[in-house]
Design an enzyme around this catalytic site. Structure first.
Site, mmCIF file in Angstrom:
data_model
loop_
_atom_site.group_PDB
_atom_site.id
_atom_site.type_symbol
_atom_site.label_atom_id
_atom_site.label_comp_id
_atom_site.label_asym_id
_atom_site.label_seq_id
_atom_site.Cartn_x
_atom_site.Cartn_y
_atom_site.Cartn_z
ATOM 1 N N LYS A 26 80.384 13.087 41.248
ATOM 2 C CA LYS A 26 79.610 11.991 40.621
ATOM 3 C C LYS A 26 80.267 11.029 40.398
ATOM 4 O O LYS A 26 79.905 9.617 39.603
ATOM 5 C CB LYS A 26 78.810 12.657 39.475
ATOM 6 N N ASP B 276 78.916 18.646 27.965
ATOM 7 C CA ASP B 276 78.533 18.715 29.425
ATOM 8 C C ASP B 276 78.428 17.115 29.524
ATOM 9 O O ASP B 276 77.441 16.696 29.699
ATOM 10 C CB ASP B 276 76.411 19.158 29.584
ATOM 11 N N HIS C 290 70.662 19.903 31.380
ATOM 12 C CA HIS C 290 70.498 19.399 32.467
ATOM 13 C C HIS C 290 70.533 21.438 32.081
ATOM 14 O O HIS C 290 70.628 22.024 32.171
ATOM 15 C CB HIS C 290 71.398 19.822 33.216
#
Lengths: 424, 139
Positions: free
Chosen positions: A244, A218, A141
């Site tokens: 999230k 991550d 990302h």
């Protein structure tokens, strides 16, 4: 559809906790919220971007604001003490949830991106030397990729990107050849937000450690969707976001090994992170407060605690099974069509499927899906370099969570077919 | 505003069969632009009449979503015979009107790309704009 047999989740009961799933869409989008022109049920398949918030989380935050809203670590009065206890204990709750040793290892940030920047600006600017390298991957990302890219440019260090194979797995041979004794950091996404690939982060961390490099994982797409034990991975740093995982926006988490965090200089400086300030200098608070300058996200920490309570009550293993089952179902339904290209592996993937429909731009597809109430993400998903590798400007991604059903995936397939007809 | 409404016959027709598509051999000015959110790109070539003011002919090439490409195609039909002043006066409402559909807020940048490229191209031609390699439609 009530209970998902394969996974044991009572999805219907879970959905009751998420009022937003009942709203209709399709009307005026220039003002927030429902209006009388909304006429289509919502099929929310954009959970990798953000998840929805159950009543229990909203109620915990409301209770905080109505009953004990106060600043933390300052007042001697009752409200401040109550808020301080709740805020500090949120760190303990997160630590236990991801297998950290204690609150000293849990720093609250704004989001995953800030967690990466924290490490880049503290460890990176003080420890990363010219001639050293950071090894990361093609599937990172932007939160990770851009952070390392810019840090390396500043420090005169090299950034190396591990390649992916045809199936969207990391090429582990390439990784082994890119990690060498000049490698200072190996940074890997745990679950790819675009490919759904689940990376062998424990193995990668071991390779990093063999070369005395640090490992940063991550976990933005992993912590919400599967049991995660940072101790078992042995990662030095691990980051994820509250929004999230059923929590509020505005709070993220950086896990770091205590001895590493202890040795790092502070990131942001100012209030709350100091012990003693004189005109000539200052000393820092203990961990984790040294890294939490200014008034922190207190209500958000209370909300995150409630989100973890909710997830644990449902059970992370059950959520992982449910997600895998939905991802497999979506993959196989999309794979029925020759004009659909799916990205990433079929086996062992996170709860998301990225794809393209031939000759229909992802943004056109997403607009048409929206007309059918199907909310997906279209675009580059903050992985532009990965899309360059895939050879497409954009893709469409359906991502699932504990409240999604197979029927919603069927709606997606039907809506994709409408787009196919329209553009035929 | 719903998605399928945005894809009425006219838009789909111009997307699938773009008018005035292709490079012009000898344009008075050309300009390129992109909309990074969709990855749309548009290049316009413009030929002016002898008065150096009236748009005689305009063509485009490009790649991207249906909204951006159809808007470019429609624009090349609309502009011939118009003056550069009239081009510069076109705003977002004119584009929406030309497309004949309402464009959802997230897609406006796609719809206005071709117009913006043509406007910037004309300004560059007249020296009213500092050197600008490409136009980018952003919020």
């Amino acid at each position: 559809m009530t209970v998902s047999d394969a996974t044991g989740l009572d999805v219907e009961a879970i959905r009751e906790d998420f009022p937003i799933l009942d709203r209709q869409i399709g009307g005026d989008v220039t003002a927030p919220g429902p209006d009388e022109t909304d006429d289509t049920p919502l099929y929310y398949l954009d959970n990798a971007a953000t998840s929805h918030t159950p009543r229990q989380v909203v109620e915990a935050m409301t209770e905080y604001y109505y009953e004990y809203n106060s600043n933390v670590h300052r007042g001697i009065h009752s409200l401040s003490q109550e808020a301080s206890v709740a805020y500090e204990e949120a760190h303990d709750r997160v630590a236990a949830f991801v297998g950290a040793d204690g609150r000293e290892e849990i720093v609250f940030t704004k989001n995953t991106t800030e967690a990466f920047n924290l490490v880049a600006y503290t460890w990176g600017l003080t420890e990363l030397e010219p001639g050293e390298n950071v090894v990361t991957t093609q599937m990172e990302h932007h939160a990770s990729l851009v952070t390392w890219q810019q840090l390396c440019e500043k420090q005169g260090a090299e950034v190396r990107y591990v390649e992916i194979d045809e199936d969207g797995h990391l090429d582990m041979d390439d990784l082994r050849s890119k990690v060498d004794d000049d490698t200072a950091m190996v940074s890997t996404v745990h679950v790819s937000n675009t490919l759904g690939t689940v990376n062998p982060v424990a193995e990668i961390t071991e390779i990093a450690h063999e070369h005395d490099a640090l490992s940063f994982v991550d976990g933005a797409q992993a912590v919400p969707t599967r049991p995660v034990d940072v101790g078992a991975i042995d990662a030095d740093f691990y980051a994820f976001s509250g929004h999230k995982m059923l929590g509020p926006t505005g709070i993220g988490v950086l896990y770091g090994k205590e001895r590493l965090l202890e040795a790092l200089p502070p990131f942001l400086v100012g209030g709350a992170m100091i012990r003693r300030v004189e005109f000539e200098g200052a000393t820092w608070e203990d961990l984790p407060w040294k890294f939490e300058a200014g008034t922190p996200p207190i209500a958000e920490a209370v909300g995150l605690t409630a989100a973890i309570d909710y997830l644990e009550e449902v059970g992370m293993a059950a959520i992982e099974r449910h997600e895998s089952e939905l991802a497999r179902y979506a993959y196989d339904r999309l794979a029925e069509f020759d004009d659909i290209e799916i990205y990433g592996p079929r086996e062992e993937r996170g709860g998301l499927v990225g794809f393209n429909l031939d000759s229909v731009h992802a943004h056109d597809l997403s607009s048409i899906l929206d007309d059918h109430g199907v909310a997906v993400r279209a675009g580059d998903h903050c992985t532009q370099p990965l899309h360059d590798v895939l050879g497409v400007p954009a893709s469409t991604r359906a991502s699932f969570y504990l409240y999604n059903t197979r029927e919603e995936i069927d709606e997606l397939i039907d809506a994709v077919d409408t787009a196919r007809q329209l553009f035929a | 505003m719903s998605g399928s409404d945005m894809y009425r016959q006219q838009i789909l027709d111009h997307y699938k069969n773009p008018r005035n598509y292709g490079e012009m051999p000898d344009p008075d000015f050309s300009h390129v632009g992109e909309n990074p959110s969709c990855g749309d790109t548009i290049k316009v070539d413009v030929k002016l009449a002898d008065d150096d003011e009236t748009i005689e002919e305009i063509s485009f090439t490009g790649d991207g979503c249906a909204i951006s490409q159809a808007a470019a195609s429609l624009l090349t039909k609309k502009l011939p015979g118009k003056s550069i002043e009239e081009l510069q006066a076109m705003d977002t409402d004119d584009i929406t009107e030309m497309l004949g559909v309402e464009i959802s807020p997230m897609r406006i940048k796609c719809a206005v790309l071709a117009r913006q490229v043509a406007q910037d191209g004309a300004k560059l031609y007249r020296g009213e704009l500092d050197e600008k390699e490409r136009t980018i439609t952003e919020e």
